[in-house]
Structure formats: structure tokens, C-alpha cells
Design a protein around this motif. Structure first.
Motif, PDB file in Angstrom:
ATOM      1  N   ALA A  27     -19.602   4.814  45.631  1.00 58.25           N
ATOM      2  CA  ALA A  27     -20.558   4.353  46.637  1.00 58.25           C
ATOM      3  C   ALA A  27     -20.442   2.865  46.956  1.00 58.25           C
ATOM      4  CB  ALA A  27     -21.981   4.664  46.168  1.00 58.25           C
ATOM      5  N   SER A  28     -19.544   2.147  46.288  1.00 52.20           N
ATOM      6  CA  SER A  28     -19.513   0.693  46.454  1.00 52.20           C
ATOM      7  C   SER A  28     -18.778   0.253  47.710  1.00 52.20           C
ATOM      8  CB  SER A  28     -18.876   0.025  45.235  1.00 52.20           C
ATOM      9  OG  SER A  28     -17.495   0.264  45.209  1.00 52.20           O
ATOM     10  N   ALA A  29     -19.239  -0.840  48.284  1.00 50.23           N
ATOM     11  CA  ALA A  29     -18.578  -1.455  49.431  1.00 50.23           C
ATOM     12  C   ALA A  29     -17.188  -1.949  49.037  1.00 50.23           C
ATOM     13  CB  ALA A  29     -19.422  -2.602  49.982  1.00 50.23           C
ATOM     14  N   LEU A  30     -17.018  -2.329  47.777  1.00 48.63           N
ATOM     15  CA  LEU A  30     -15.717  -2.778  47.285  1.00 48.63           C
ATOM     16  C   LEU A  30     -14.687  -1.666  47.424  1.00 48.63           C
ATOM     17  CD1 LEU A  30     -13.916  -4.847  45.817  1.00 48.63           C
ATOM     18  CD2 LEU A  30     -14.719  -3.824  43.669  1.00 48.63           C
ATOM     19  N   ARG A  31     -15.042  -0.445  47.081  1.00 51.96           N
ATOM     20  CA  ARG A  31     -14.117   0.689  47.203  1.00 51.96           C
ATOM     21  C   ARG A  31     -13.676   0.865  48.640  1.00 51.96           C
ATOM     22  NH1 ARG A  31     -14.669   6.255  48.344  1.00 51.96           N
ATOM     23  NH2 ARG A  31     -13.048   7.514  47.393  1.00 51.96           N
ATOM     24  N   VAL A  32     -14.610   0.774  49.575  1.00 51.98           N
ATOM     25  CA  VAL A  32     -14.285   0.902  50.998  1.00 51.98           C
ATOM     26  C   VAL A  32     -13.282  -0.175  51.404  1.00 51.98           C
ATOM     27  CG1 VAL A  32     -15.226   0.763  53.341  1.00 51.98           C
ATOM     28  CG2 VAL A  32     -16.490   1.985  51.556  1.00 51.98           C
ATOM     29  N   LEU A  33     -13.520  -1.406  50.988  1.00 55.12           N
ATOM     30  CA  LEU A  33     -12.616  -2.515  51.298  1.00 55.12           C
ATOM     31  C   LEU A  33     -11.232  -2.297  50.700  1.00 55.12           C
ATOM     32  CD1 LEU A  33     -12.129  -5.452  52.353  1.00 55.12           C
ATOM     33  CD2 LEU A  33     -12.866  -6.208  50.093  1.00 55.12           C
ATOM     34  N   LEU A  34     -11.174  -1.871  49.441  1.00 57.13           N
ATOM     35  CA  LEU A  34      -9.883  -1.675  48.789  1.00 57.13           C
ATOM     36  C   LEU A  34      -9.109  -0.510  49.393  1.00 57.13           C
ATOM     37  CD1 LEU A  34     -10.871  -2.335  45.067  1.00 57.13           C
ATOM     38  CD2 LEU A  34      -9.755  -3.904  46.679  1.00 57.13           C
ATOM     39  N   ILE A  35      -9.792   0.564  49.752  1.00 59.63           N
ATOM     40  CA  ILE A  35      -9.135   1.691  50.424  1.00 59.63           C
ATOM     41  C   ILE A  35      -8.578   1.234  51.760  1.00 59.63           C
ATOM     42  CG2 ILE A  35      -9.553   3.880  51.623  1.00 59.63           C
ATOM     43  CD1 ILE A  35     -11.372   4.653  49.271  1.00 59.63           C
ATOM     44  N   ARG A  36      -9.365   0.486  52.527  1.00 61.64           N
ATOM     45  CA  ARG A  36      -8.912  -0.006  53.830  1.00 61.64           C
ATOM     46  C   ARG A  36      -7.665  -0.881  53.670  1.00 61.64           C
ATOM     47  NH1 ARG A  36     -13.133  -3.213  55.800  1.00 61.64           N
ATOM     48  NH2 ARG A  36     -14.261  -1.282  56.117  1.00 61.64           N
ATOM     49  N   ASN A  37      -7.691  -1.804  52.707  1.00 63.48           N
ATOM     50  CA  ASN A  37      -6.527  -2.665  52.470  1.00 63.48           C
ATOM     51  C   ASN A  37      -5.303  -1.836  52.079  1.00 63.48           C
ATOM     52  OD1 ASN A  37      -8.103  -4.865  53.030  1.00 63.48           O
ATOM     53  ND2 ASN A  37      -8.214  -5.599  50.939  1.00 63.48           N
ATOM     54  N   TYR A  38      -5.505  -0.862  51.200  1.00 64.38           N
ATOM     55  CA  TYR A  38      -4.402  -0.020  50.748  1.00 64.38           C
ATOM     56  C   TYR A  38      -3.819   0.777  51.911  1.00 64.38           C
ATOM     57  CZ  TYR A  38      -1.701   3.142  47.828  1.00 64.38           C
ATOM     58  OH  TYR A  38      -0.679   3.853  47.252  1.00 64.38           O
ATOM     59  N   GLU A  39      -4.675   1.372  52.725  1.00 60.27           N
ATOM     60  CA  GLU A  39      -4.210   2.167  53.866  1.00 60.27           C
ATOM     61  C   GLU A  39      -3.540   1.315  54.933  1.00 60.27           C
ATOM     62  OE1 GLU A  39      -7.712   4.346  54.991  1.00 60.27           O
ATOM     63  OE2 GLU A  39      -7.337   5.897  53.484  1.00 60.27           O
ATOM     64  N   ASN A  40      -3.885   0.023  54.992  1.00 57.33           N
ATOM     65  CA  ASN A  40      -3.254  -0.891  55.947  1.00 57.33           C
ATOM     66  C   ASN A  40      -1.971  -1.510  55.400  1.00 57.33           C
ATOM     67  OD1 ASN A  40      -5.108  -0.470  58.018  1.00 57.33           O
ATOM     68  ND2 ASN A  40      -6.461  -2.086  57.288  1.00 57.33           N
ATOM     69  N   GLY A  41      -1.491  -1.025  54.262  1.00 57.01           N
ATOM     70  CA  GLY A  41      -0.199  -1.445  53.738  1.00 57.01           C
ATOM     71  C   GLY A  41      -0.239  -2.487  52.635  1.00 57.01           C
ATOM     72  N   ASP A  42      -1.410  -3.030  52.304  1.00 59.70           N
ATOM     73  CA  ASP A  42      -1.503  -3.996  51.213  1.00 59.70           C
ATOM     74  C   ASP A  42      -1.565  -3.215  49.911  1.00 59.70           C
ATOM     75  OD1 ASP A  42      -1.951  -6.006  49.411  1.00 59.70           O
ATOM     76  OD2 ASP A  42      -3.875  -6.632  50.236  1.00 59.70           O
ATOM     77  N   ARG A  43      -0.429  -3.139  49.232  1.00 53.36           N
ATOM     78  CA  ARG A  43      -0.364  -2.340  48.003  1.00 53.36           C
ATOM     79  C   ARG A  43       0.073  -3.175  46.812  1.00 53.36           C
ATOM     80  NH1 ARG A  43       1.619   3.147  50.935  1.00 53.36           N
ATOM     81  NH2 ARG A  43      -0.334   3.355  52.065  1.00 53.36           N
ATOM     82  N   ASN A  44      -0.161  -4.464  46.887  1.00 58.82           N
ATOM     83  CA  ASN A  44       0.244  -5.377  45.826  1.00 58.82           C
ATOM     84  C   ASN A  44      -0.920  -5.788  44.945  1.00 58.82           C
ATOM     85  OD1 ASN A  44       2.960  -5.443  46.639  1.00 58.82           O
ATOM     86  ND2 ASN A  44       2.451  -6.890  48.241  1.00 58.82           N
ATOM     87  N   PHE A  45      -1.888  -4.922  44.784  1.00 56.98           N
ATOM     88  CA  PHE A  45      -3.051  -5.245  43.957  1.00 56.98           C
ATOM     89  C   PHE A  45      -3.478  -4.020  43.167  1.00 56.98           C
ATOM     90  CE2 PHE A  45      -4.766  -3.466  47.817  1.00 56.98           C
ATOM     91  CZ  PHE A  45      -5.832  -2.710  47.382  1.00 56.98           C
ATOM     92  N   ARG A  46      -4.069  -4.258  42.021  1.00 59.12           N
ATOM     93  CA  ARG A  46      -4.607  -3.200  41.167  1.00 59.12           C
ATOM     94  C   ARG A  46      -5.827  -3.725  40.431  1.00 59.12           C
ATOM     95  NH1 ARG A  46      -0.856  -1.448  43.268  1.00 59.12           N
ATOM     96  NH2 ARG A  46       0.917  -0.218  42.650  1.00 59.12           N
ATOM     97  N   LEU A  47      -6.730  -2.819  40.127  1.00 59.02           N
ATOM     98  CA  LEU A  47      -7.810  -3.071  39.186  1.00 59.02           C
ATOM     99  C   LEU A  47      -7.547  -2.190  37.975  1.00 59.02           C
ATOM    100  CD1 LEU A  47     -11.000  -2.988  41.451  1.00 59.02           C
ATOM    101  CD2 LEU A  47      -9.929  -4.998  40.428  1.00 59.02           C
ATOM    102  N   ILE A  48      -8.049  -2.607  36.830  1.00 60.33           N
ATOM    103  CA  ILE A  48      -8.015  -1.736  35.663  1.00 60.33           C
ATOM    104  C   ILE A  48      -9.449  -1.384  35.302  1.00 60.33           C
ATOM    105  CG2 ILE A  48      -5.787  -2.475  34.757  1.00 60.33           C
ATOM    106  CD1 ILE A  48      -7.249  -4.309  32.824  1.00 60.33           C
ATOM    107  N   GLY A  49      -9.651  -0.142  34.911  1.00 61.31           N
ATOM    108  CA  GLY A  49     -10.984   0.325  34.554  1.00 61.31           C
ATOM    109  C   GLY A  49     -10.914   1.331  33.429  1.00 61.31           C
ATOM    110  N   ASP A  50     -12.060   1.696  32.909  1.00 61.59           N
ATOM    111  CA  ASP A  50     -12.091   2.675  31.821  1.00 61.59           C
ATOM    112  C   ASP A  50     -12.181   4.092  32.378  1.00 61.59           C
ATOM    113  OD1 ASP A  50     -14.774   3.043  32.527  1.00 61.59           O
ATOM    114  OD2 ASP A  50     -15.543   1.921  30.819  1.00 61.59           O
ATOM    115  N   SER A  51     -12.308   5.065  31.484  1.00 60.34           N
ATOM    116  CA  SER A  51     -12.310   6.475  31.887  1.00 60.34           C
ATOM    117  C   SER A  51     -13.566   6.886  32.645  1.00 60.34           C
ATOM    118  CB  SER A  51     -12.126   7.372  30.665  1.00 60.34           C
ATOM    119  OG  SER A  51     -13.184   7.159  29.744  1.00 60.34           O
ATOM    120  N   GLY A  52     -14.516   5.989  32.783  1.00 58.94           N
ATOM    121  CA  GLY A  52     -15.697   6.283  33.581  1.00 58.94           C
ATOM    122  C   GLY A  52     -15.426   6.241  35.074  1.00 58.94           C
ATOM    123  N   TYR A  53     -14.243   5.786  35.448  1.00 61.36           N
ATOM    124  CA  TYR A  53     -13.876   5.664  36.855  1.00 61.36           C
ATOM    125  C   TYR A  53     -12.808   6.684  37.221  1.00 61.36           C
ATOM    126  CZ  TYR A  53     -16.496   1.372  37.193  1.00 61.36           C
ATOM    127  OH  TYR A  53     -17.509   0.466  37.194  1.00 61.36           O
TER     128      TYR A  53
END
Length: 107
Positions: free
Chosen positions: A71-97
Motif C-alpha cells: 500500500a505504500s507510495a514508495l512501492r508505486v514510485l519504485l515500480i514506476r522507475n523499474y518499468e521506465n527502465g531504471d533497474r540499477n537499484f535494489r532494496l533488501i528486506g526480510d521475509s515479511g515482504y
């Protein structure tokens, strides 16, 4: 930024419960924490230097980390960036994600 072998990692994401006073009885069910009591489940993203990049404190203690991430606005932003070709970034998270192309979680 140091990455410790994780190419393109810009930060880590996780949630933590912040204890709150007992809310009004008509909404208290939203804030009941699995550990007892009442809380906000706050999602934070920080970089290697512990600089906070994003914070989301809109959810009560009953919310699961994955639900907050979806539900986060951050997810929307990251999906948009990824779909627009920016694929040089990653987050790390635990198994809750949920595993996403830009979010590494344990197998």
C-alpha cells in the motif's frame, strides 16, 4: 556507498511496532499488536549510513509488513522507475515482504 557485495542496493526496508496509548474504542481493533497492547506498525527505509530515506507511519499494529509495503507510495514510485527502465537499484528486506524485481528478500 558500501554495498557489501549487493550490487545496486540503495537501502534496507523493515517495519517496527511503536507503542501508543489506547485509542478510542471504535477504532482500537486496528491498533492491537500481535505482542499485546496497541501500536503503529511503522515502515522505514534507510541507507548504509542509517539515513532515513522513507518512513510510513499510517498503519495500525494489526497491519502486516507485506500489506504496508503493497500500500505504500514508495512501492508505486519504485515500480514506476523499474518499468521506465531504471533497474540499477535494489532494496533488501526480510521475509515479511514480497519478493519484487527491486526488493531482495530471503528465499
Amino acid at each position: 556507498m558500501k554495498s557489501f557485495g549487493f550490487q545496486g542496493v540503495i537501502g534496507a526496508i523493515d517495519c517496527t511496532h511503536i507503542k501508543i496509548k489506547t485509542p478510542n474504542s471504535d477504532i482500537e481493533h486496528v491498533y492491537v499488536c500481535r505482542k499485546g497492547g496497541y501500536s503503529l506498525n511503522v515502515q522505514v527505509v534507510c541507507d548504509y549510513n542509517l539515513k532515513i530515506l522513507d518512513c510510513n507511519a499510517r498503519f495500525g499494529g494489526t497491519a502486516h509488513d507485506a500489506s504496508i509495503g503493497i500500500a505504500s507510495a514508495l512501492r508505486v514510485l519504485l515500480i514506476r522507475n523499474y518499468e521506465n527502465g531504471d533497474r540499477n537499484f535494489r532494496l533488501i528486506g526480510d521475509s515479511g515482504y514480497l519478493l519484487l524485481p527491486f526488493l531482495m528478500t530471503p528465499a
